[in-house]
Design an enzyme around this catalytic site. Structure first.
Site, PDB file in Angstrom:
ATOM      1  N   THR A 190       2.057 -12.763   9.322  1.00 16.99           N
ATOM      2  CA  THR A 190       2.782 -12.434  10.553  1.00 16.99           C
ATOM      3  C   THR A 190       3.063 -13.689  11.390  1.00 16.99           C
ATOM      4  O   THR A 190       4.099 -13.772  12.056  1.00 16.99           O
ATOM      5  CB  THR A 190       2.007 -11.400  11.395  1.00 16.99           C
ATOM      6  OG1 THR A 190       0.633 -11.825  11.500  1.00 16.99           O
ATOM      7  CG2 THR A 190       2.021 -10.031  10.761  1.00 16.99           C
ATOM      8  N   ARG A 210       0.808  -1.221   0.000  1.00 19.82           N
ATOM      9  CA  ARG A 210       0.000   0.000   0.000  1.00 19.82           C
ATOM     10  C   ARG A 210       0.847   1.279   0.000  1.00 19.82           C
ATOM     11  O   ARG A 210       0.329   2.375  -0.165  1.00 19.82           O
ATOM     12  CB  ARG A 210      -0.964  -0.013   1.204  1.00 19.82           C
ATOM     13  CG  ARG A 210      -2.048  -1.073   1.081  1.00 19.82           C
ATOM     14  CD  ARG A 210      -2.726  -1.381   2.406  1.00 19.82           C
ATOM     15  NE  ARG A 210      -1.961  -2.326   3.243  1.00 19.82           N
ATOM     16  CZ  ARG A 210      -2.354  -2.788   4.417  1.00 19.82           C
ATOM     17  NH1 ARG A 210      -3.488  -2.365   4.945  1.00 19.82           N
ATOM     18  NH2 ARG A 210      -1.601  -3.634   5.093  1.00 19.82           N
TER      19      ARG A 210
HETATM   20  C1  UD1 Z   1      -1.524  -6.368  11.668  1.00 20.06           C
HETATM   21  C2  UD1 Z   1      -2.361  -7.298  12.538  1.00 20.06           C
HETATM   22  C3  UD1 Z   1      -3.625  -6.533  12.977  1.00 20.06           C
HETATM   23  C4  UD1 Z   1      -3.234  -5.275  13.702  1.00 20.06           C
HETATM   24  C5  UD1 Z   1      -2.294  -4.419  12.869  1.00 20.06           C
HETATM   25  C6  UD1 Z   1      -1.745  -3.299  13.712  1.00 20.06           C
HETATM   26  C7  UD1 Z   1      -1.972  -9.580  11.744  1.00 20.06           C
HETATM   27  C8  UD1 Z   1      -2.520 -10.687  10.949  1.00 20.06           C
HETATM   28  N1  UD1 Z   1      -2.718  -8.471  11.790  1.00 20.06           N
HETATM   29  O1  UD1 Z   1      -2.283  -6.065  10.517  1.00 20.06           O
HETATM   30  O2  UD1 Z   1      -4.416  -7.333  13.815  1.00 20.06           O
HETATM   31  O3  UD1 Z   1      -4.395  -4.528  14.016  1.00 20.06           O
HETATM   32  O4  UD1 Z   1      -1.171  -5.204  12.398  1.00 20.06           O
HETATM   33  O5  UD1 Z   1      -1.019  -2.394  12.946  1.00 20.06           O
HETATM   34  O6  UD1 Z   1      -0.912  -9.695  12.326  1.00 20.06           O
HETATM   35  N2  UD1 Z   1       5.139  -8.901   8.148  1.00 20.06           N
HETATM   36  C9  UD1 Z   1       6.181  -9.792   8.027  1.00 20.06           C
HETATM   37  N3  UD1 Z   1       5.985 -10.945   7.308  1.00 20.06           N
HETATM   38  C10 UD1 Z   1       4.804 -11.254   6.736  1.00 20.06           C
HETATM   39  C11 UD1 Z   1       3.734 -10.343   6.882  1.00 20.06           C
HETATM   40  C12 UD1 Z   1       3.937  -9.173   7.595  1.00 20.06           C
HETATM   41  O7  UD1 Z   1       7.277  -9.560   8.517  1.00 20.06           O
HETATM   42  O8  UD1 Z   1       4.717 -12.315   6.115  1.00 20.06           O
HETATM   43  C13 UD1 Z   1       5.361  -7.658   8.910  1.00 20.06           C
HETATM   44  C14 UD1 Z   1       5.097  -6.414   8.097  1.00 20.06           C
HETATM   45  O9  UD1 Z   1       6.284  -5.984   7.450  1.00 20.06           O
HETATM   46  C15 UD1 Z   1       4.630  -5.420   9.158  1.00 20.06           C
HETATM   47  C16 UD1 Z   1       3.973  -6.307  10.213  1.00 20.06           C
HETATM   48  O10 UD1 Z   1       4.430  -7.614   9.974  1.00 20.06           O
HETATM   49  O11 UD1 Z   1       5.721  -4.741   9.747  1.00 20.06           O
HETATM   50  C17 UD1 Z   1       2.449  -6.270  10.149  1.00 20.06           C
HETATM   51  O12 UD1 Z   1       2.041  -6.688   8.848  1.00 20.06           O
HETATM   52  P1  UD1 Z   1       0.900  -5.938   8.050  1.00 20.06           P
HETATM   53  O13 UD1 Z   1       0.693  -6.657   6.770  1.00 20.06           O
HETATM   54  O14 UD1 Z   1       1.134  -4.498   8.002  1.00 20.06           O
HETATM   55  O15 UD1 Z   1      -0.346  -6.266   8.997  1.00 20.06           O
HETATM   56  P2  UD1 Z   1      -1.677  -5.429   9.156  1.00 20.06           P
HETATM   57  O16 UD1 Z   1      -2.609  -5.779   8.054  1.00 20.06           O
HETATM   58  O17 UD1 Z   1      -1.382  -4.013   9.380  1.00 20.06           O
HETATM   59 CA    CA Z   2       0.387  -2.769   9.277  1.00 20.76          CA
END
Ligand code: UD1
Ligand code: CA
Length: 470
Positions: free
Chosen positions: A77, A15
Site C-alpha cells: 500500500t 484471497r
Molecule cells: C490493510 C492495512 C491494514 C488495515 C486493513 C483495513 C496496510 C499495510 N495494511 O491491510 O492495516 O487494517 O487494510 O482493511 O496497508 N493495494 C494496492 N497496491 C498494493 C497493495 C494493495 O493498490 O501494492 C490495495 C488493495 O487493492 C486494497 C488496499 O490496497 O484495496 C488494501 O490492501 P490489502 O492487501 O487488502 O491490505 P490488508 O491486508 O487488508
Molecule cells: Ca484488505
C-alpha cells in the site's frame, strides 16, 4: 475543506480466489471500487485518483471518471502511493489534504470521509486515521495507543507480537493526510517486514517519531469491514442491504422480511410501496406509491407505476403504468410497455410490445414485437409467431379485439378493432375491423365410438384369458 482522494485498487485480491479483480466484485450490483469512489465524490472530494494494477483492464472502465495511476508491480500500500507520487505532487501545496481509501472497504460513508478531513484539518495533524473496535480483529492492522490514548503506531497482523495481537482497535484502512507531510515521509518507508511489502501504515510511527500529531477517528465496525474473501463479501453485502432497507423503511416503504429484500443503490421507491419476501430490485428501477411487489420477484431497470400488483415475476427494462396486474409467474422482457390497468397473468411472456389500456393477457401466452390497443382480450395459449427464422415481424391488434384461446398469430399480421379469432385458429391473413377469423378443420362426430372401442378391448382380453386356460 478542499481535499483530493486516492483510491487503492491495484491489489491482486488473492484471497478472493477469482479471475476477476477484487475491486470489481459487486455489492448489490455495484462494484466495490464504485461504492468507494462515489462516497468520496459525495463527501466533496475535488478530484479522485485511482491506483490500478492487477487485472486493470477490468477496473479501468469502471473508474474512467477518475485520474488513473498504474501500479505495475504490487509492492504494498505504501508503494501504491509512491507510484502516484508524480501525480500527487501537482496538488501538494502547503496544507493540502489527501484522503486515502481502499477499494475493498466499500461500506465507508461520505459523512465519515468528511469527518476524517475535518478532524485532520481542524487539529492540524499529519494524519487522521479511521479506526474501529471489534471482537475479532484478525486480518486488520492494530492501532497501538500510548498512555494518554494517543496513537503511537500501527502494526500489521503478520508482524504483531502476541501482546499487539491482543489489541482490538483496528486500522480501518481509510485516512486523511497532510499531503506534503505524507510525500516527504514516503521514501522513509521500508519493506523489512513479514510480507516484504512497503506498508503505508508504517508512516504513522514515522510521523510520531518526528513529533507530528497523529489522530484517530473511530467508527462502527459495520462501516469498516475490509473485503478480502467471499465470506467478507457476503457479510459486506448484507450490511449494505441492511443500510439501504433501513433507509427505505424509514422513508415509508413496508417490508415483510427485509433480510430477503435486495434493493440496488439506484432504485427509487415512493412511500407506501409494499415489498414481500424474496424480491430483488436493481439498476435504474422506480416504483410508485401503493404498489405491492412479491413474493419472489426480480425487477431490473424498469419503471413501475402506482397501485400495481406484481407477484412472482421477472421484469426487465420495461414500463408499467398505474394499476397493472402482473403474475404470478410473468416474464416481461425488455421493451414491454403495460398501459394503465392492463394485465400480464400466469406463465405469460411479453417482449418489445405495448399492451394497451385495460388489455388483458391472462394465461400462458407469448406476445413479442406487438402493439395491442385498449381493452383487448388475449385467450390462453395465444402466441404471436414473430420469428420466421431470419427476421422478427410485428403483430398489430386493434382496440377491443378478442383473440380466442390457442390462436397462432403469424406475423406480420394485423387484427382490426373489435375483430375476433376462433379458438385454435392459425391466423395468417389480416382481419378487418369487426370480422371473425376462423381457421379450423371441420369437426367430425362419430356416435358411440367410445363404447364400441371399449367392447372390442374387453372381448380381446377375454379371448386371451381363455387361451391361457383361465
Ligand atoms: C490493510 C492495512 C491494514 C488495515 C486493513 C483495513 C496496510 C499495510 N495494511 O491491510 O492495516 O487494517 O487494510 O482493511 O496497508 N493495494 C494496492 N497496491 C498494493 C497493495 C494493495 O493498490 O501494492 C490495495 C488493495 O487493492 C486494497 C488496499 O490496497 O484495496 C488494501 O490492501 P490489502 O492487501 O487488502 O491490505 P490488508 O491486508 O487488508
Ligand atoms: Ca484488505
Amino acid at each position: 475543506m478542499a481535499f483530493s482522494t486516492l483510491v487503492l485498487a491495484a491489489g491482486a485480491g488473492t484471497r478472493m480466489n477469482s479471475t476477476k479483480a477484487k475491486a470489481v466484485h459487486e455489492l448489490l450490483g455495484k462494484p466495490m471500487v464504485r461504492w468507494v469512489i462515489d462516497a468520496a465524490k459525495a463527501s466533496g472530494s475535488d478530484r479522485v485518483l485511482t491506483v490500478v494494477g492487477h487485472e486493470r483492464e477490468q477496473v479501468i472502465p469502471l473508474v474512467s471518471d477518475t485520474t488513473i495511476v498504474v501500479q505495475e508491480e504490487r509492492l504494498g500500500t505504501g508503494h501504491a502511493i509512491m507510484v502516484a507520487r508524480a501525480e500527487l505532487e501537482h496538488y501538494a501545496k502547503k496544507g493540502a489534504s489527501l484522503v486515502v481509501l481502499s477499494a475493498d472497504t466499500p461500506l465507508i460513508k461520505e459523512e465519515t470521509i468528511a469527518a476524517l478531513v475535518e478532524t485532520q484539518q481542524g487539529t492540524g495533524s499529519a494524519v487522521c486515521l479511521l479506526t474501529h473496535e471489534t471482537d475479532d480483529p484478525s486480518g486488520y492492522g492494530r492501532v497501538v495507543l500510548g498512555e494518554s490514548g494517543q496513537v503511537l503506531y500501527v502494526v500489521e497482523e503478520s508482524d504483531a507480537s502476541p501482546a499487539e495481537k491482543e489489541v482490538t482497535l483496528c486500522n480501518s484502512g481509510a485516512y486523511c493526510f497532510d499531503l506534503p507531510l505524507l510525500l516527504s515521509n514516503l521514501e522513509k518507508l521500508g519493506n523489512a517486514n513479514a510480507q516484504g511489502e512497503f506498508y503505508l501504515t508504517e508512516v504513522f510511527g514515522l510521523f510520531v517519531k518526528s513529533g507530528e500529531s497523529v489522530v484517530a477517528y473511530c467508527t462502527d465496525a459495520s462501516e469498516a469491514i475490509g473485503v478480502n474473501d467471499r465470506l467478507q463479501l457476503a457479510e459486506a453485502s448484507a450490511l449494505m442491504q441492511k443500510r439501504i432497507n433501513t433507509a427505505w423503511m424509514l422513508a415509508g416503504v413496508t417490508m415483510l422480511d427485509p433480510s430477503t429484500v435486495w434493493i440496488g443503490p439506484d432504485v427509487e421507491l415512493e412511500n407506501d410501496v409494499e415489498i414481500l419476501p424474496q424480491v430483488i430490485l436493481s439498476g435504474k428501477t422506480s416504483v410508485a406509491r401503493g404498489t405491492i411487489i412479491g413474493p419472489n420477484c426480480r425487477i431490473a431497470d424498469s419503471a413501475i407505476g402506482r397501485d400495481c400488483v406484481i407477484e412472482e415475476s421477472v421484469i426487465l427494462e420495461s414500463e408499467l403504468e398505474d394499476q397493472v396486474d402482473c403474475g404470478p409467474r410473468a416474464y416481461l422482457r425488455p421493451g414491454t410497455m403495460m398501459k394503465q390497468g392492463s394485465k400480464a397473468g400466469t406463465h405469460v411472456e411479453i417482449k418489445n410490445a405495448t399492451i394497451g389500456i385495460g388489455s388483458k393477457v391472462p394465461h400462458l401466452s407469448y406476445i413479442g414485437d406487438a402493439t395491442l390497443g385498449d381493452d383487448v382480450n388475449i385467450g390462453a395459449g395465444t402466441v404471436t409467431c414473430n420469428y420466421d427464422g431470419y427476421e422478427k415481424h410485428h403483430t398489430e391488434i386493434g382496440d377491443r379485439a378478442f383473440i380466442g384461446s390457442d390462436s397462432m398469430l403469424v406475423a406480420p399480421v394485423t387484427i382490426g378493432a373489435d375483430a375476433m379469432t376462433g379458438a385454435g385458429s392459425t391466423i395468417t391473413k389480416d382481419l378487418p375491423e369487426g370480422a371473425l377469423g376462423l381457421e379450423r378443420a371441420e369437426q367430425k362426430i362419430i356416435r358411440g365410438w367410445v363404447y364400441k372401442r371399449r367392447r372390442e378391448k374387453e372381448e380381446g382380453k377375454n379371448r386371451k384369458n381363455e387361451k391361457n386356460g383361465r
